[in-house]
Design a protein around this motif. Structure first.
Motif, PDB file in Angstrom:
ATOM      1  N   ASP A 146       0.936  -0.821   0.136  1.00 43.91           N
ATOM      2  CA  ASP A 146      -0.235  -0.310  -0.416  1.00 43.91           C
ATOM      3  C   ASP A 146       0.514   1.322   0.070  1.00 43.91           C
ATOM      4  N   ARG A 147       1.721   1.038   0.990  1.00 47.91           N
ATOM      5  CA  ARG A 147       3.135   2.522   0.556  1.00 47.91           C
ATOM      6  C   ARG A 147       4.328   2.677  -0.409  1.00 47.91           C
ATOM      7  N   PHE A 148       4.302   1.322  -1.271  1.00 47.35           N
ATOM      8  CA  PHE A 148       5.128   1.466  -2.461  1.00 47.35           C
ATOM      9  C   PHE A 148       4.870   0.933  -3.417  1.00 47.35           C
ATOM     10  N   GLU A 149       6.129   1.446  -4.279  1.00 47.89           N
ATOM     11  CA  GLU A 149       6.301   1.322  -5.373  1.00 47.89           C
ATOM     12  C   GLU A 149       6.018  -0.597  -6.221  1.00 47.89           C
ATOM     13  N   LYS A 150       4.852  -1.229  -6.542  1.00 45.59           N
ATOM     14  CA  LYS A 150       4.505  -2.412  -6.526  1.00 45.59           C
ATOM     15  C   LYS A 150       5.543  -3.153  -7.371  1.00 45.59           C
ATOM     16  N   SER A 160       1.883  -7.331  -2.757  1.00 43.44           N
ATOM     17  CA  SER A 160       2.617  -6.692  -4.040  1.00 43.44           C
ATOM     18  C   SER A 160       2.278  -7.138  -5.245  1.00 43.44           C
ATOM     19  N   GLU A 185      -3.036  -3.422 -10.934  1.00 41.39           N
ATOM     20  CA  GLU A 185      -2.620  -2.216 -11.064  1.00 41.39           C
ATOM     21  C   GLU A 185      -3.047  -2.321 -12.951  1.00 41.39           C
ATOM     22  N   ARG A 236      -0.608   6.188  -3.400  1.00 39.22           N
ATOM     23  CA  ARG A 236      -0.062   5.343  -1.868  1.00 39.22           C
ATOM     24  C   ARG A 236      -0.582   5.875  -0.279  1.00 39.22           C
ATOM     25  N   THR A 237      -0.622   4.599   0.770  1.00 44.50           N
ATOM     26  CA  THR A 237      -1.230   5.155   2.002  1.00 44.50           C
ATOM     27  C   THR A 237       0.193   5.557   2.637  1.00 44.50           C
ATOM     28  N   THR A 246      -7.028   2.142  -0.713  1.00 46.73           N
ATOM     29  CA  THR A 246      -6.303   2.278   0.246  1.00 46.73           C
ATOM     30  C   THR A 246      -5.756   1.064   1.474  1.00 46.73           C
TER      31      THR A 246
END
Length: 418
Positions: free
Chosen positions: A79-83, A132, A139, A208-209, A346
């Protein structure tokens, strides 16, 4: 007639019209073929070292325990970073671990404790990688095609289940188990290359969260507060713990019940994969999943696994394995798509970490139990327990459907999150 066939083909393979997904799709065929080769080789290595079903179940528990403990962290990272970058990193580490196991085995110095350590390290990488990879599918294709893409992804896994064990059976018979680990190490390169070639401007990337306190706990609370998410996850816990223990039950059935050796195990696994490919393609052509269909699939899964438990000959087991494959892929695809479609964007990574925990992280509990039952009773009893687990999941899902109907809020009528 031709127009109908073409329309069916377009529905079945709709997600492949996206270039990014095509790259991912091909890389996964290569990578999962290596993974299934390693799965067969690892089971045979442990049985060769120990002759114990309990040891095999323990190795699997070591591999999957990190998912039970660390999957929520992997979900938060998703949720936070580029998968895409996360996937590249985890796949590189997994390849190095596979290479290490291969070198230790080929050099003749491998011991059971080393297998335990490497299995735990593999599990740690998987725990951080799975959320991810699960959410990256959406995505690549967007909300409208995620159900189709998830199902085709399951088809890839099971096509590899046909290819990998078949190749592994030959490689083990001619060379040994070490070469399977080395091939798996090389197969991870395909995923890393695909991630390099992904066009980031064509992705449907979720926002991104931002960092905040108690985010992992918030993910648990959110999933439990949504009836359709909660029901799906509980069903997966039951099936993951007792039914999806084929890495323990099938090697024991092949070796101890029928004396069929690695070839028999490879045939069983390949036939299961073949059924899953056919079933997955059929599921890919259908519409969005519904809770009623999920319950029906759980019942079918229980019937198929129960049938394996009572088959008197390995030939009849072979005949049933494709039906196990059909039910297993439908269960995974329907539950995965249900969770993704009904999750807030999110929260999607954290929700899918619960999918990993329920389906994979439950193995540290179920694996040793099933292995112990196989050792102290028979592999047939271990499989029968898996059938009961699937029936229990179906009963729970049906009870929740009735409860929602009584509350005048049918679960199937809930709108997917966007």
């Amino acid at each position: 007639m031709n127009a109908k066939v073409e329309a069916l083909g377009r529905r079945t393979f709709a997600s492949l019209r996206f270039r990014n997904y095509r790259l991912y799709f091909v890389s996964q065929i290569i990578s999962f073929s290596g993974t299934w080769m390693q799965s067969i080789a690892l089971a045979w290595l442990v049985l060769d070292l120990t002759g114990s079903g309990t040891a095999l179940g323990t190795v699997l528990a070591m591999q999957f325990l990190p998912t039970l403990l660390l999957a929520p962290v992997g979900g938060l990272l998703a949720d936070r970073f580029e998968k895409r970058r996360l996937i590249m990193g985890t796949q590189t580490v997994a390849g190095l671990l596979a290479l290490t196991l291969g070198v230790l085995t080929l050099s003749g110095v491998v011991e059971l404790w080393m297998v335990y350590v490497l299995a735990a390290m593999f599990g740690t990488v998987t725990a951080l990688d799975n959320p991810s990879r699960q959410t990256f599918v959406m995505e690549m294709v967007g909300t409208a095609d995620v159900g189709n893409a998830v199902t085709l992804n399951s088809v890839v896994v099971n096509a590899a289940r046909v290819i990998g064990p078949a190749v592994a059976g030959v490689v083990i018979a001619v060379f040994g188990v070490g070469e399977c680990f080395v091939f798996n190490a090389v197969s991870y390169v395909a995923v890393v290359i695909a991630m390099f070639l992904i066009r980031r401007d064509e992705l449907h990337a979720a926002a991104r969260t931002p960092r905040a306190p108690r985010q992992v706990r918030d993910g648990f609370r959110y999933a439990w507060s949504e009836p359709i998410l909660r029901t799906t996850i509980v069903m997966l816990v039951l099936i993951g713990t007792f039914t999806f223990e084929f890495s323990t039950t099938l090697p024991m059935l092949a070796e101890f019940t029928f004396g069929a050796g690695p070839t028999g195990l490879a045939v069983m696994t390949s036939l299961m994969g073949a059924g899953a490919v056919v079933g997955g393609l059929a599921v890919a052509a259908t519409g969005p999943p519904t809770p009623t269909r999920l319950v029906a699939v759980a019942v079918g899964f229980g019937l198929a696994v129960g049938a394996i438990a009572i088959m008197p000959t390995i030939g009849l087991v072979y005949a049933v394995m494709p039906f196990v494959g059909v039910a297993s892929v439908a269960m995974i695809a329907f539950s995965n798509a249900t969770l993704q479609l009904h999750s807030d964007p999110t929260m999607r990574g954290r929700v899918m970490s619960l999918f990993s925990m329920a389906l994979i992280g439950s193995t540290p509990i179920g694996g040793p139990i099933v292995g112990w039952l196989g050792d102290h009773t028979s592999p047939r009893v271990a499989l029968a327990v898996g059938a009961v687990g699937a029936f229990a999941a179906a009963a729970y899902g049906w009870s929740q459907l009735l409860r929602q109907q009584d509350a005048a809020v049918p679960m199937a009528a809930l709108e997917p999150a966007t």
